[in-house]
Structure formats: structure tokens, C-alpha cells
Design an enzyme around this catalytic site. Structure first.
Site, PDB file in Angstrom:
ATOM      1  N   CYS A  53       0.825  -1.209   0.000  1.00 16.48           N
ATOM      2  CA  CYS A  53       0.000   0.000   0.000  1.00 16.48           C
ATOM      3  C   CYS A  53       0.861   1.261   0.000  1.00 16.48           C
ATOM      4  CB  CYS A  53      -0.886   0.036   1.247  1.00 16.48           C
ATOM      5  SG  CYS A  53      -2.116  -1.252   1.323  1.00 16.48           S
ATOM      6  N   GLU A  55       0.707   3.860   1.993  1.00 19.51           N
ATOM      7  CA  GLU A  55       1.135   4.297   3.330  1.00 19.51           C
ATOM      8  C   GLU A  55       2.386   3.550   3.773  1.00 19.51           C
ATOM      9  OE1 GLU A  55      -1.856   3.288   2.283  1.00 19.51           O
ATOM     10  OE2 GLU A  55      -3.415   3.770   3.726  1.00 19.51           O
ATOM     11  N   CYS A  89      -1.739  -1.530   7.254  1.00 20.35           N
ATOM     12  CA  CYS A  89      -1.059  -0.226   7.336  1.00 20.35           C
ATOM     13  C   CYS A  89      -1.238   0.388   8.720  1.00 20.35           C
ATOM     14  CB  CYS A  89      -1.579   0.718   6.262  1.00 20.35           C
ATOM     15  SG  CYS A  89      -0.999   0.283   4.609  1.00 20.35           S
TER      16      CYS A  89
END
Ligand code: THU
Length: 129
Positions: A53, A55, A89
Site C-alpha cells: 500500500c 502508506e 497499514c
């Protein structure tokens, strides 16, 4: 960096997204305690589970360059609705910055802000180990 600039950076980082499988572009901007800002985007993989991801891309970039204290992260998806960080995350951010502010954006650039602890109540951390 102002909040407005951090938000713009997260929106801009979507341009680097590699998302041929989901088609869902995500950008992130992570501000460190010393003011350094790291950008990130999602990077997908043909072995879907190897995707990462936006993040976590930003956070891993920062940690790998010696930064561990974070104050704010902005995240922007392509969706009309707000882009909420996934559970993985949230957990990875919790490792370093449970008090960090997380700014979630919708496709119109509107923001909703949370403390990470609000997004991950009762999160597991190093105090158990
Ligand atoms: N994704 C992120 O990058 N961050 C989030 O907070 C939610 C999901 C990515 C992962 C995958 O590449 C795509 O969005 C669809 O799940």
C-alpha cells in the site's frame, strides 16, 4: 509543510501508483518529526499478496533512511469516498507512531483527520513483548 501542502503531496503521489490489477491508485505523504516528508504510492504485483500500500511504501522509505518519528500522514485514493488505511497499514504505523495524525482524503481533496489510536484501538504493540 502546511497541512494543505501535505494533502496536495498525497494527491500528487497517485501519479506514480502502479496498480494494473485493481486500477485503484493511492498516494500518501508522511511527515517526520524533523519536517522531512516522504511520498508513497501503492505498488501492486502479479502475485497479488506481494503488493504494498501507499502508506507502507512511504513509511518503509522513511525508516530505511533513518527516520522513526512521525507526526502526520495523508492518504488519498481515487474514490469519491474517503480512503481509509487498511488494517495492515494501521498496524505498521502503530509500531512507530501511535499518536500520529492520519488525514484521510476523498476524491475531491476533502479531509477527515484522526489519531492513529482512534483508527486502531487496542492495537498490539511492543509493550506486550
Ligand atoms: N491501498 C492502499 O494503497 N492504501 C489503502 O489505504 C487502501 C488500499 C491499495 C492496495 C491495492 O493496491 C489497492 O489499493 C486496492 O486494494
Amino acid at each position: 509543510m502546511t497541512q494543505r501542502e501535505l494533502v496536495q503531496k498525497a494527491l500528487d503521489m497517485r501519479r506514480y501508483s502502479y496498480a494494473p490489477y485493481s486500477g485503484f491508485r493511492v498516494g500518501a505523504a508522511l511527515e517526520c518529526a524533523d519536517g522531512t516528508v516522504f511520498g508513497g504510492c501503492n505498488v501492486e504485483n502479479a502475485a497479488y499478496g506481494s503488493s504494498i500500500c501507499a502508506e507502507r511504501t512511504a513509511l518503509v522509505k522513511a525508516v530505511s533512511e533513518g527516520h522513526r518519528r512521525f507526526v502526520r500522514l495523508a492518504v488519498a485514493g481515487d474514490s469519491a469516498d474517503y480512503c481509509w488505511p487498511c488494517g495492515s497499514c494501521r498496524q505498521v504505523m502503530m509500531e512507530f507512531a501511535p499518536e500520529m495524525e492520519v488525514i484521510c482524503l476523498n476524491g475531491r481533496g476533502q479531509a477527515k483527520s484522526f489519531r492513529l489510536r482512534e483508527l486502531l484501538p487496542y492495537g498490539f504493540d511492543q509493550s506486550w513483548l
